[in-house]
Write an enzyme that holds these catalytic residues in place. Structure first.
Site, mmCIF file in Angstrom:
data_model
loop_
_atom_site.group_PDB
_atom_site.id
_atom_site.type_symbol
_atom_site.label_atom_id
_atom_site.label_comp_id
_atom_site.label_asym_id
_atom_site.label_seq_id
_atom_site.Cartn_x
_atom_site.Cartn_y
_atom_site.Cartn_z
ATOM 1 N N GLU A 25 0.806 -1.220 0.000
ATOM 2 C CA GLU A 25 0.000 0.000 0.000
ATOM 3 C C GLU A 25 0.844 1.278 0.000
ATOM 4 O OE1 GLU A 25 -3.933 -1.771 2.305
ATOM 5 O OE2 GLU A 25 -2.405 -0.729 3.481
ATOM 6 N N TRP A 45 -1.627 -11.575 0.237
ATOM 7 C CA TRP A 45 -2.768 -11.194 1.061
ATOM 8 C C TRP A 45 -3.952 -10.700 0.233
ATOM 9 C CZ3 TRP A 45 -4.944 -6.216 1.756
ATOM 10 C CH2 TRP A 45 -4.265 -5.161 1.140
ATOM 11 N N GLU A 60 -6.777 -2.534 14.229
ATOM 12 C CA GLU A 60 -7.528 -1.279 14.228
ATOM 13 C C GLU A 60 -8.709 -1.340 15.195
ATOM 14 O OE1 GLU A 60 -5.738 -1.281 10.025
ATOM 15 O OE2 GLU A 60 -6.359 -2.726 11.539
ATOM 16 N N TYR A 91 -7.874 -13.282 7.330
ATOM 17 C CA TYR A 91 -7.855 -11.993 8.020
ATOM 18 C C TYR A 91 -8.814 -12.085 9.206
ATOM 19 C CZ TYR A 91 -4.763 -8.997 5.333
ATOM 20 O OH TYR A 91 -3.637 -8.411 4.788
ATOM 21 N N PHE A 92 -8.242 -12.272 10.385
ATOM 22 C CA PHE A 92 -9.056 -12.519 11.562
ATOM 23 C C PHE A 92 -9.497 -11.236 12.260
ATOM 24 C CE2 PHE A 92 -7.655 -17.154 12.550
ATOM 25 C CZ PHE A 92 -8.196 -17.542 11.338
ATOM 26 N N ASP A 93 -9.126 -10.072 11.727
ATOM 27 C CA ASP A 93 -9.747 -8.846 12.210
ATOM 28 C C ASP A 93 -11.164 -8.726 11.646
ATOM 29 O OD1 ASP A 93 -7.988 -8.621 9.914
ATOM 30 O OD2 ASP A 93 -8.684 -6.565 9.717
#
Length: 768
Positions: free
Chosen positions: A350, A416, A484, A443-445
């Site tokens: 990113e 990812w 986050e 992605y476990f968030d």
């Protein structure tokens, strides 16, 4: 007298033999091992570990595993088991056998002995974790428990599918302490996971002490509360799992700031603790993007000597200045001394290249090195850092964006971006090793409801298109816990469990023979063990409150769990208050007759999940229109031009229209500057509440009888929105306005009577 003594001796022996309890025999249902072993055969009876059980070692390779086993019994049973290298009766034997693969082991348990065989220390350690799961759950206790420590008679031959079975934690957005890291490493060890990825730096905070650049932690580790904190605080009003750890705040420069960091000594402590559990710690120092916490305090690193956010991402480090390369290498020089891992992760994802496009330093570098563009400039940087890491005996790893612009064959990527299979394909064709870590499953968030256990278990990490050679370059899999919205360790546990168990099994067991029902049955048996470990795991969500409920007179509200789980109960309130175990217990559907707020959550003992909330809205029926429908279907209008808002789209009676049978964008995927309007009538086949759902990119509004029922406006990618309306039996005017995105992909409408399954809105329900 002599005969009397003989008699007494016989009586004593008789009663001694009678007092010995028979050893239990275990059934297949009692064996709940995760990951599932390759080969397992269950026998009769069991072996009991007592305070006198000996542990016999052959060579040095088993010592780490044996020490771990000794530690478990010391804590939970207060046994001081002795390690020795001579034969003993009723002992646990560790024996080295050459030729087994890395991580492989053999385990044979009978009533008089346990034999563990492996070729190296990871195999022995994996065998001990199998024994740990075969023991009573009390073995996880931090205080002494008086139980019988039986291990089933069993024969196991086992080895892992992948060599990389990883978990990731993000320390930058929200910070976690050393003791919490150690607990997480213990969970990983239990399920034979062997790679721990520490995301130590990002825009929001720098979490590792770098002695050459003290401002990185003196200033860069601390920030003012941000939007991530405010969202967590809002959620924490009703849900303590979102409460931010107050101990991570302190006063810095007269302001209350959030943060924290690891000293180098603490990092060494974590690395050593992981090493004792045969877990490799991979550090990530994100560069050249996600670097704001460094640029804030060393502004010369950016292109314009300024720090901040652009439209989406922060300004990266300047790749046209030698000072940037020097800075990065100085940091990594300290990192490689502390982390013994082969891989150093440099992020690389990113990156906002816009500042490089305008930077004279970067443009000069592109020209001097004969690079094609800014992507190749990042690759030039990556290769320079890679050569530096090679000089330190390390290998470079990064997220899959580092493929763009070119990679050396020695670099390793983490894939990812599941929506960018081309990145994985490029790496595979180049011969690069890869770790699969996609948003699709790992992605476990993401909430459990959106990325559930069954989906993760069923996900095959190696693409079908891979050749055998390319498949061999897949090192393994890893799940990520971006923080986050994970502001404390309990929330991290809730996001990780039980999904982490699916990753553990997928990383270990072969694809062939996977069975979710069997796996899930073993998962359910693991919850009692997780209770002893004080893990706040996810339990099934309450279904039935995910959408607004509309009533005219009254309705019954049915609640259920997303999936059945023994011991889980639903509690709810009707006044908008937070449900507890003292609230109304759900037994059967209940009636509601007026506007109210319903809240519900599930409990399993002291474990609870996120609250589900719904508003009950009272409405009146909309009368049907007195119309004579001539044809089935819709009228579709095509309007050229760009509209700022969906509602600005107007249709007039003199607009050209065409008859269509359904709502879709198939005829317009290659068009530009167009908008669609569908008009007609919807037929309600009985008096009831009807639900409508639209899915679109760009934006849409759905009106029935001049009422805005679905507001899916704004500017967005593909998403769903819904609305409800009470309709009398008969025909009702309907209008759908659609403003597509720059790349039109979808517009569709579904409907149903409230509570029933949605179906596409097609000819049979419409006319004009």
């Amino acid at each position: 007298m002599k005969n009397c003594l003989a008699f007494i001796t016989l009586i004593t022996l008789f009663f001694a033999s009678c007092s010995q309890k028979p050893k239990p025999t275990f059934t297949a249902a009692d064996i709940t091992l995760i990951p599932k072993p390759l080969q397992l055969e269950l026998g009769e009876s069991s072996f009991e570990v007592t305070s006198t059980t000996a542990i016999v070692l052959e060579g040095d390779s088993p010592k780490k595993a044996a020490d771990y086993l000794v530690g478990l019994f010391k804590t939970a049973a207060n046994f001081n088991l002795e390690l020795q290298n001579t034969l003993a009766k009723e002992a646990i034997f560790f024996t080295t056998e050459e030729g087994l693969n890395e991580g492989a082991y053999k385990l044979k348990v009978n009533p008089t002995s346990i034999h563990i065989t492996a070729s190296e220390e990871t195999g022995f350690f994996n065998a001990v974790q199998t024994i740990r799961q075969l023991l009573p759950k009390a073995i996880e206790s931090k205080k002494v428990i008086d139980v019988a420590w039986y291990i089933p008679s069993i024969s196991i031959e086992d080895e892992p599918r992948f060599k990389w079975r990883g978990m990731h934690m993000d320390f930058s957005r929200h910070f976690f302490k050393v003791d919490e890291v150690k607990s997480f490493l213990d969970y990983m060890a239990l399920y034979k996971m062997n790679t721990y990825h520490m995301h130590l730096t990002d825009d929001q905070g720098w979490r590792m002490e770098i002695k050459k650049y003290p401002l990185l932690t003196e200033k860069g580790a601390w920030r003012l509360p941000n939007n991530q904190d405010s969202i967590c605080n809002t959620r924490a009003v009703e849900n303590e799992l979102f409460k931010i750890d107050e101990s991570n705040f302190k006063e810095v420069d007269g302001e209350r700031k959030y943060g924290g960091f690891f000293t180098q000594e603490e990092i060494k402590e974590i690395v050593a603790y992981a090493g004792d559990r045969n877990i490799t710690v991979i550090p990530e120092i994100d560069m050249p993007g996600h670097f704001k916490s460094a640029i804030d305090n060393y502004t010369y690193l950016s292109c314009n000597e300024d720090s901040g956010w652009d439209t989406v991402f922060t300004y990266p480090a300047c790749l046209g200045k030698e000072t940037t390369y020097e800075f990065m290498k100085n940091i990594l020089s300290e990192v490689v001394e502390i982390f013994p891992s082969k891989y150093i992760h440099i992020g690389g994802d990113e990156v906002n290249i816009k500042s490089w496009e305008k930077c004279p330093h970067c443009q000069k570098a592109i020209k001097e090195y004969g690079l094609a563009d800014e992507h190749e400039l990042q690759s030039h940087f990556n290769r320079d850092i890679e050569q530096f890491l090679h000089s330190k005996g390390k290998k470079l790893m990064g997220w899959d964006e580092i493929v763009e612009g070119g990679l050396t064959k020695e670099a390793t990527i983490m894939w990812w971006r599941g929506w960018r299979p081309d990145a994985l394909k490029k790496a595979a064709e180049n011969g690069n090793d890869v770790v699969i870590s996609t948003t699709d499953a790992y992605y476990f968030d993401y909430l459990n409801e959106g990325n559930p256990l069954e989906k993760i278990y069923g996900y095959e990490p190696i693409p079908e298109s891979f050749t055998k050679e390319q498949s061999e370059n897949v090192m393994g899999i890893q799940a990520n816990l971006w923080s986050e919205w994970i502001p404390n360790f309990k929330r991290l546990q809730y996001q990780a469990f039980p999904r982490m168990l699916a990753v553990a099994e997928n990383g270990w067991a072969p694809q062939k023979g996977k069975d979710f029902e069997g796996f899930n049955a073993r998962v359910e048996k693991q919850y009692d063990r997780l209770d002893v470990l004080n893990v706040h795991y996810y339990i099934p969500a309450v279904k039935g409150l995910d959408k607004e409920i509309m009533i005219v007179d009254s309705t019954l509200v049915p609640l259920e769990l997303a999936y059945p789980l023994e011991g889980v109960e639903i509690f709810y309130t009707l006044d908008g208050s937070v449900p507890t175990q003292k609230s109304l217990k759900y037994e059967k559907p209940f009636s509601v007759k007026d506007t109210m707020i319903i809240k519900a959550r599930a409990y399993r003992n002291d474990i609870f999940n996120d609250i589900k909330t719904v508003k009950v809205v009272k409405s009146e029926y909309v009368d049907a229109a007195a119309v004579d429908i001539k044809e089935k279907g819709f009228r579709r209008y095509v309007l050229k031009g760009k509209y700022k808002e969906v509602d600005n789209i107007k249709t007039w009676t003199n607009n050209k229209w065409e008859k269509v049978d359904s709502v879709d964008v198939a005829d317009f995927v290659d068009e530009k500057n167009f908008n669609l309007v569908y008009t007609g009538y919807f037929y309600a086949d009985k008096d009831d509440v009807y639900e409508f759902e639209t899915r679109s990119d760009g934006g849409d509004h759905l009106y029935i009888a001049d009422k805005l029922v679905v507001d899916n406006g704004g500017w967005h990618g593909p998403r769903k929105r819904f609305g409800k309306i009470a309709l009398r039996k008969g025909w009702h005017p309907i209008v759908l306005k659609y403003r597509p995105s720059d790349k039109p992909r979808v517009i569709e409408v579904k409907y149903a009577v409230q509570g029933e399954e949605l179906v596409p809105l097609k000819t049979q329900a419409t006319g004009f």
